[in-house]
Scaffold this motif. Sequence first.
Motif, short mmCIF file in Angstrom:
data_model
loop_
_atom_site.label_atom_id
_atom_site.label_comp_id
_atom_site.label_asym_id
_atom_site.label_seq_id
_atom_site.Cartn_x
_atom_site.Cartn_y
_atom_site.Cartn_z
N GLY A 1 113.17 83.25 115.30
CA GLY A 1 113.45 83.80 116.20
C GLY A 1 114.96 84.70 115.65
O GLY A 1 115.05 84.66 114.52
N LEU B 1 109.49 90.96 115.83
CA LEU B 1 109.75 89.67 115.24
C LEU B 1 108.44 88.96 114.94
O LEU B 1 107.37 89.07 115.85
CB LEU B 1 110.60 88.94 116.10
N VAL C 1 115.02 84.20 121.11
CA VAL C 1 114.66 85.66 120.65
C VAL C 1 115.54 86.49 121.79
O VAL C 1 115.48 86.24 123.16
CB VAL C 1 113.23 86.00 121.06
#
Length: 121
Positions: free
Chosen positions: A9, A18, A117
């Motif tokens: 994250g 990501l 995140v």
Amino acid sequence: QMQLAESGGGLVQPGGSLILSCAAPGFSLEKYAVGWFRQAPGKDREAVACIESDDDMTYISNVGKGRFIISRYNAKSTVTLHLNYLKLEDTAVYYCAADRLCSWSRDYEYWGQGVQVTVSS
């Protein structure tokens, strides 16, 4: 007792990507269906993706269709969630979970602690 651990994250700009990983130290996730869920502040937890154990069939919920990819790697001991074209509304704590089968509604037997995140410019 198997425990799940998420990693990967962080902070990313809108449109960025990501990669989240889910592993079970000391265990292999090969025989488990693994799902990803997320929860934003003040909102209910929602399903993101899942991958089955037997045939690696994958499911992506509406929140990630066309943008997120779930897969196994490292001899199926790890499950990754590729988050692409991230939006501000993707900001949440992401959790991985493991059980016998994928499900959007049933609670999973094993859960990780979650990873943050944050999508922000």
